[in-house]
Design a protein around this motif. Structure first.
Motif, PDB file in Angstrom:
ATOM      1  N   GLY A 162     -29.485 -10.910   2.539  1.00 28.81           N
ATOM      2  CA  GLY A 162     -30.351 -10.054   1.849  1.00 28.81           C
ATOM      3  C   GLY A 162     -29.882  -8.508   2.189  1.00 28.81           C
ATOM      4  O   GLY A 162     -29.043  -8.343   3.022  1.00 28.81           O
ATOM      5  N   ARG A 163     -30.759  -7.758   1.752  1.00 25.87           N
ATOM      6  CA  ARG A 163     -30.491  -6.321   1.965  1.00 25.87           C
ATOM      7  C   ARG A 163     -31.001  -5.649   3.002  1.00 25.87           C
ATOM      8  O   ARG A 163     -31.821  -6.296   3.603  1.00 25.87           O
ATOM      9  N   THR A 164     -30.444  -4.546   3.658  1.00 30.12           N
ATOM     10  CA  THR A 164     -31.108  -3.793   4.645  1.00 30.12           C
ATOM     11  C   THR A 164     -31.964  -2.646   4.307  1.00 30.12           C
ATOM     12  O   THR A 164     -32.822  -2.130   4.996  1.00 30.12           O
ATOM     13  N   GLU A 165     -31.799  -2.122   3.023  1.00 30.48           N
ATOM     14  CA  GLU A 165     -32.447  -1.079   2.480  1.00 30.48           C
ATOM     15  C   GLU A 165     -33.047  -1.137   1.133  1.00 30.48           C
ATOM     16  O   GLU A 165     -32.531  -2.066   0.291  1.00 30.48           O
ATOM     17  N   THR A 166     -33.985  -0.545   0.616  1.00 30.48           N
ATOM     18  CA  THR A 166     -34.387  -0.567  -0.818  1.00 30.48           C
ATOM     19  C   THR A 166     -33.726   0.269  -1.593  1.00 30.48           C
ATOM     20  O   THR A 166     -33.610   0.231  -2.979  1.00 30.48           O
ATOM     21  N   ASP A 167     -32.981   1.205  -1.191  1.00 25.92           N
ATOM     22  CA  ASP A 167     -31.996   2.017  -1.771  1.00 25.92           C
ATOM     23  C   ASP A 167     -30.641   1.307  -1.692  1.00 25.92           C
ATOM     24  O   ASP A 167     -30.063   1.070  -0.521  1.00 25.92           O
ATOM     25  N   TRP A 168     -30.175   0.921  -2.609  1.00 27.06           N
ATOM     26  CA  TRP A 168     -28.916  -0.252  -2.642  1.00 27.06           C
ATOM     27  C   TRP A 168     -27.688   0.561  -2.307  1.00 27.06           C
ATOM     28  O   TRP A 168     -27.576   1.711  -2.771  1.00 27.06           O
ATOM     29  N   TYR A 169     -26.644  -0.095  -1.384  1.00 23.40           N
ATOM     30  CA  TYR A 169     -25.600   0.370  -1.034  1.00 23.40           C
ATOM     31  C   TYR A 169     -24.652  -0.583  -1.477  1.00 23.40           C
ATOM     32  O   TYR A 169     -24.727  -0.861  -2.594  1.00 23.40           O
ATOM     33  N   ASP A 170     -23.688  -0.724  -0.693  1.00 23.17           N
ATOM     34  CA  ASP A 170     -22.557  -1.660  -0.884  1.00 23.17           C
ATOM     35  C   ASP A 170     -23.017  -3.396  -1.122  1.00 23.17           C
ATOM     36  O   ASP A 170     -23.197  -3.857   0.036  1.00 23.17           O
ATOM     37  N   ASP A 171     -23.529  -3.675  -2.142  1.00 26.32           N
ATOM     38  CA  ASP A 171     -24.125  -4.778  -2.465  1.00 26.32           C
ATOM     39  C   ASP A 171     -23.123  -5.992  -3.388  1.00 26.32           C
ATOM     40  O   ASP A 171     -24.057  -6.853  -3.821  1.00 26.32           O
ATOM     41  N   GLN A 172     -21.803  -5.436  -3.455  1.00 25.65           N
ATOM     42  CA  GLN A 172     -21.295  -6.399  -4.494  1.00 25.65           C
ATOM     43  C   GLN A 172     -21.165  -7.817  -3.923  1.00 25.65           C
ATOM     44  O   GLN A 172     -21.298  -8.828  -4.437  1.00 25.65           O
ATOM     45  N   TRP A 173     -21.072  -8.068  -2.506  1.00 25.12           N
ATOM     46  CA  TRP A 173     -21.132  -9.465  -2.071  1.00 25.12           C
ATOM     47  C   TRP A 173     -22.170 -10.217  -2.295  1.00 25.12           C
ATOM     48  O   TRP A 173     -21.922 -11.343  -2.207  1.00 25.12           O
ATOM     49  N   LEU A 174     -23.564  -9.404  -2.640  1.00 25.31           N
ATOM     50  CA  LEU A 174     -24.721 -10.267  -2.803  1.00 25.31           C
ATOM     51  C   LEU A 174     -24.345 -11.240  -4.037  1.00 25.31           C
ATOM     52  O   LEU A 174     -24.603 -12.315  -3.951  1.00 25.31           O
ATOM     53  N   ASN A 175     -24.081 -10.582  -5.193  1.00 25.18           N
ATOM     54  CA  ASN A 175     -23.658 -11.488  -6.326  1.00 25.18           C
ATOM     55  C   ASN A 175     -22.626 -12.568  -6.126  1.00 25.18           C
ATOM     56  O   ASN A 175     -22.489 -13.370  -6.845  1.00 25.18           O
ATOM     57  N   LYS A 176     -21.615 -12.303  -5.427  1.00 24.80           N
ATOM     58  CA  LYS A 176     -20.269 -13.159  -5.146  1.00 24.80           C
ATOM     59  C   LYS A 176     -20.883 -14.318  -4.110  1.00 24.80           C
ATOM     60  O   LYS A 176     -20.033 -15.361  -4.203  1.00 24.80           O
ATOM     61  N   MET A 177     -21.813 -13.937  -3.458  1.00 27.35           N
ATOM     62  CA  MET A 177     -22.122 -15.208  -2.244  1.00 27.35           C
ATOM     63  C   MET A 177     -22.385 -16.557  -2.900  1.00 27.35           C
ATOM     64  O   MET A 177     -21.871 -17.461  -2.317  1.00 27.35           O
ATOM     65  N   PRO A 178     -23.252 -16.583  -3.792  1.00 32.34           N
ATOM     66  CA  PRO A 178     -23.414 -18.026  -4.269  1.00 32.34           C
ATOM     67  C   PRO A 178     -22.231 -18.679  -4.675  1.00 32.34           C
ATOM     68  O   PRO A 178     -22.184 -20.091  -4.521  1.00 32.34           O
ATOM     69  N   GLU A 179     -21.447 -17.831  -5.529  1.00 33.94           N
ATOM     70  CA  GLU A 179     -19.983 -18.746  -5.894  1.00 33.94           C
ATOM     71  C   GLU A 179     -19.105 -19.237  -4.828  1.00 33.94           C
ATOM     72  O   GLU A 179     -18.693 -20.109  -4.486  1.00 33.94           O
ATOM     73  N   ALA A 180     -19.233 -18.355  -3.600  1.00 40.16           N
ATOM     74  CA  ALA A 180     -18.396 -18.713  -2.462  1.00 40.16           C
ATOM     75  C   ALA A 180     -19.044 -19.928  -1.665  1.00 40.16           C
ATOM     76  O   ALA A 180     -18.392 -20.801  -1.306  1.00 40.16           O
ATOM     77  N   LEU A 181     -20.013 -20.006  -1.497  1.00 36.69           N
ATOM     78  CA  LEU A 181     -20.973 -21.102  -0.998  1.00 36.69           C
ATOM     79  C   LEU A 181     -20.715 -22.449  -1.948  1.00 36.69           C
ATOM     80  O   LEU A 181     -20.529 -23.549  -1.193  1.00 36.69           O
ATOM     81  N   GLU A 182     -20.977 -22.365  -3.028  1.00 39.20           N
ATOM     82  CA  GLU A 182     -20.816 -23.481  -4.019  1.00 39.20           C
ATOM     83  C   GLU A 182     -19.234 -23.895  -3.918  1.00 39.20           C
ATOM     84  O   GLU A 182     -19.136 -25.197  -3.884  1.00 39.20           O
ATOM     85  N   ARG A 183     -18.317 -23.038  -3.859  1.00 38.51           N
ATOM     86  CA  ARG A 183     -16.944 -23.466  -3.686  1.00 38.51           C
ATOM     87  C   ARG A 183     -16.615 -24.304  -2.526  1.00 38.51           C
ATOM     88  O   ARG A 183     -16.179 -25.645  -2.320  1.00 38.51           O
TER      89      ARG A 183
END
Length: 709
Positions: free
Chosen positions: A498-519
């Motif tokens: 998850g995130r560490t702040e409510t103001d978003w920073y570098d969160d591109q990996w969040l969207n890619k995480m499910p794809e990497a785990l499913e692979r």
């Protein structure tokens, strides 16, 4: 259907019909005999054996047992009954089919309805011995030719002087001897009945069921012998021969003898089982003695086991003064357990520190004892047994710890293991014993799978600190991810990110995480091979994500604040270190990731580095077997990715505490390097948010505080 007594031909009846006849000849709650049947039998036996010696001195007899004089002093036999039965039996008229003898037998059994079945037989035999013993005693007196002897006169009056030893007397005495032996078996059988529960000894239970019928046949034989006692004084036997009843009592004697032989075997088994149970589980004193009782025959003084490190056979004495991790299993489907124990064995042999919680790791020894059912080793399953032996040898050679040859483990040990250690359906278990042989954990297998060496020395409760130490975070995460409960119970790998702040920073990996785990999950070869089951969840994802994230970090801060307020002796240092580590992640704008195996947290780190680790799975997946686990290889690669970060991104963490109300002067140590963190500033913010005024004040407390090193 049994005919009325007056028409019964007893030798045509089977045991079932006899049981129906004698059913009412025993009243349980009625006051019974007032004498000891064993004592009475001892006296009767002495009378009959001495009579045999007198009747035929040339015949070799068993040596006489010395009669216990206490029997003679204390015995109060039912003399009136004995005389009454003696007259009744002598007066029974002979009948070709022993019908009259049957009527007398039933009369005696009913008269003795309050006596135990064994006491009925002993009493009937005692009544017979009264006349039989007197006859041969008078014969002995007559042989001495003492004219003035009272015995000599009584001998003449009893027609002893007319005796002419012949084949009839010999055959008669053979039947008497068989009756004596048969009643002796009954006395012993009843003694066993008083000591052992028939439910535990199958043959005893069967004999108890048949006992009334066997007593009937014995008393019937005694009645027939008494009615034919005139044979002793030389009267011809005529057409009433004793061969039929003699054959019957011989059959009864053999049945009782076979029962007693089998009962002795079963009784010895029970006694052996009780002995092993007492030594191993009730009053253990030494581990080697316990292992002998659990795994080996009692006649083996120095059992040997395989030493996996050398392949040689060594004495079981290698376990003396040692803790024993006993691995019990079948021969099939134990790859996971073997793989786990290989890691444990290597950890015990190599890892530091050598002493943990006051226990030395090198004092713990692993012993594998395969439990294979006997039917797999004999009879029609010989081929299966050969296959088992080959399989065992192949597995044994791969193990570096100690191994018991499964073919030498007795059936009684397998039963004890199943009963006391709850080893069922070939499901592996790992009980742990201390050097005194006491069971410190009846099954540490789940603890080993979950915590491995972290829960050393694997006593009951040694995993409790590990189970509880992350409760503070699981409690909060379960509020937004309910399925975590089942993931923990299934002991799966759990990845929460998850995130560490409510103001978003570098969160591109969040969207890619499910794809990497499913692979990774689709890499079926490694997933199946190492039994990897991965569950994952994006913490807070949804329309209330900002609220969920803010509340989560507020909870972490509150936990930290509460622990800071506690007295030093009340603080759980492990939990406090975890909370600080979590807070240290807050400044990582790349987010956070938690990896656990069941409830056991394996990694807490940066989201971007973790994603990179998953994306490079093909580069490190081949290390899983060598590293002894998916989580170990992942963590190793994660650390290498993190080490390549620029220096400014990889330094010790800061701790930003927005709602920290405790004394800001209390020292806070860095969760990375352990050094005291420096208080640099205290920032106050207007509660209305209209205007910010920064105040640097060494005495300030409360408000918005930033602490960094």
């Amino acid at each position: 259907m049994v005919m009325p007594d007056s028409n019964v031909k007893p030798l045509t009846l089977d045991d079932k019909q006899v049981l129906g006849l004698v059913y009412d000849c025993y009243v349980v709650n009625k006051p019974g005999e007032t004498f000891d049947p064993e004592a009475l039998f001892s006296v009767v036996s002495d009378i009959l054996v001495r009579s045999f010696r007198t009747s035929d001195p040339s015949t070799k007899h068993d040596p006489l047992e010395k009669l216990d004089k206490t029997y003679l002093a204390n015995l109060e036999p039912p003399i009136d009954l004995l005389k009454r039965f003696a007259c009744q039996m002598r007066g029974t008229q002979r009948h070709e089919y022993h019908t009259n003898a049957h009527e007398t037998t039933m009369s005696i059994l009913k008269t003795l309805d309050s006596y135990s079945w064994c006491a009925k037989a002993v009493t009937a035999l005692a009544a017979f011995a009264l006349d039989y013993g007197i006859f041969w005693h008078l014969y002995e007196q007559w042989l001495q030719r003492q004219d003035s002897s009272l015995g000599n006169s009584l001998a003449v009056l009893s027609n002893v002087h007319a005796i002419s030893k012949n084949r009839d007397i010999y055959d008669y005495n053979v039947v008497v001897k068989n009756v004596l032996i048969t009643v002796g078996h009954m006395v012993r059988l009843e003694s066993i009945m008083k000591t052992y529960d028939g439910k535990n000894i199958p043959t005893l239970e069967k004999a108890m069921h048949e006992f009334p019928a066997l007593v009937y046949w014995t008393v019937l034989t005694v009645v027939i012998l008494a009615s034919h006692m005139d044979i002793l004084s030389g009267h011809p036997l005529g057409r009433y021969k004793l061969s039929d009843i003699g054959s019957k009592i011989s059959t009864i004697d053999m049945r009782l003898k076979d029962y007693l032989i089998q009962i002795d075997r079963e009784k010895a088994y029970i006694d052996d089982y009780r002995y092993r149970d007492r030594i191993a589980f009730q009053t253990p004193t030494e581990i080697v003695q316990v292992l002998k009782c659990l795994l080996f025959r009692r006649d083996v003084n120095d059992p040997h086991v395989y030493d996996g490190s050398t392949g040689d056979m060594v004495s079981i004495e290698v376990f003396r003064t040692k803790h024993v991790v006993l691995f019990l299993s079948g021969l099939d489907s134990i790859d996971d357990e073997t793989y786990l124990l290989r890691k444990i064995h290597e950890g015990l042999e190599q890892s530091d520190p050598r002493i943990v919680n006051g226990f030395r790791k090198d004092e713990f020894k692993i012993l594998w004892a395969p439990i294979v059912d006997e039917e797999e080793l004999e009879g029609d399953n010989f081929i299966s047994g050969s296959s088992n032996k080959r399989q065992f040898e192949e597995m044994r050679r791969k193990m570096k710890w100690y191994v018991v040859d499964y073919t030498i483990i007795p059936a009684i040990c397998k039963r004890l293991i199943r009963d006391r250690l709850k080893y069922q359906n070939n499901n592996p278990i790992v009980p742990v014993f201390n050097p005194q042989g006491r069971l410190t954990n009846d099954n540490a297998l789940h603890m080993l799978f979950t915590w491995e060496l972290q829960a050393f020395p694997w006593r009951k409760g040694d995993d409790l600190p590990h189970v509880q130490k992350w409760n503070w975070i699981w409690t909060e995460l379960k509020k937004t991810i309910p399925q975590i409960n089942s993931w923990i119970n299934d002991d799966d790998y759990i990845i929460i990110y998850g995130r560490t702040e409510t103001d978003w920073y570098d969160d591109q990996w969040l969207n890619k995480m499910p794809e990497a785990l499913e692979r990774i999950k689709k890499d079926h070869e490694n997933i199946r091979r190492f039994d990897i089951c991965i569950n994952y969840s994006h913490h807070g994802k949804g329309h209330k994500e900002r609220y969920t994230v803010a509340r989560f970090w507020s909870y972490v801060e509150s936990t930290f604040d509460s622990m800071r307020r506690m007295k030093a002796e009340d603080i759980d240092e492990d939990t406090f270190r975890q909370v600080k580590s979590f807070l240290g992640l807050r400044q990582e704008h790349s987010g956070w990731v938690l990896l656990s195996k069941g409830p056991n947290v394996k990694l807490l780190g940066r989201g971007d580095c973790f994603y990179q680790t998953l994306d490079d799975f093909d580069l490190w997946k081949h290390n899983i077997e060598q590293d002894s686990g998916f989580d170990v290889s992942l963590r190793n690669y994660y650390e290498s990715v993190k080490s390549e970060l620029p220096h400014h991104a990889a330094h010790c963490r800061q701790m930003v505490l927005k709602n920290y109300l405790s004394n800001i002067y209390d020292p806070v140590h860095c969760p990375d390097c352990g050094l005291k963190m420096k208080l640099q500033s205290a920032e106050y913010t207007c509660c209305h948010g209209d205007k910010d005024e920064v105040i640097n004040d060494a005495d300030a407390s409360g408000g918005n505080v930033e602490i960094m090193r």
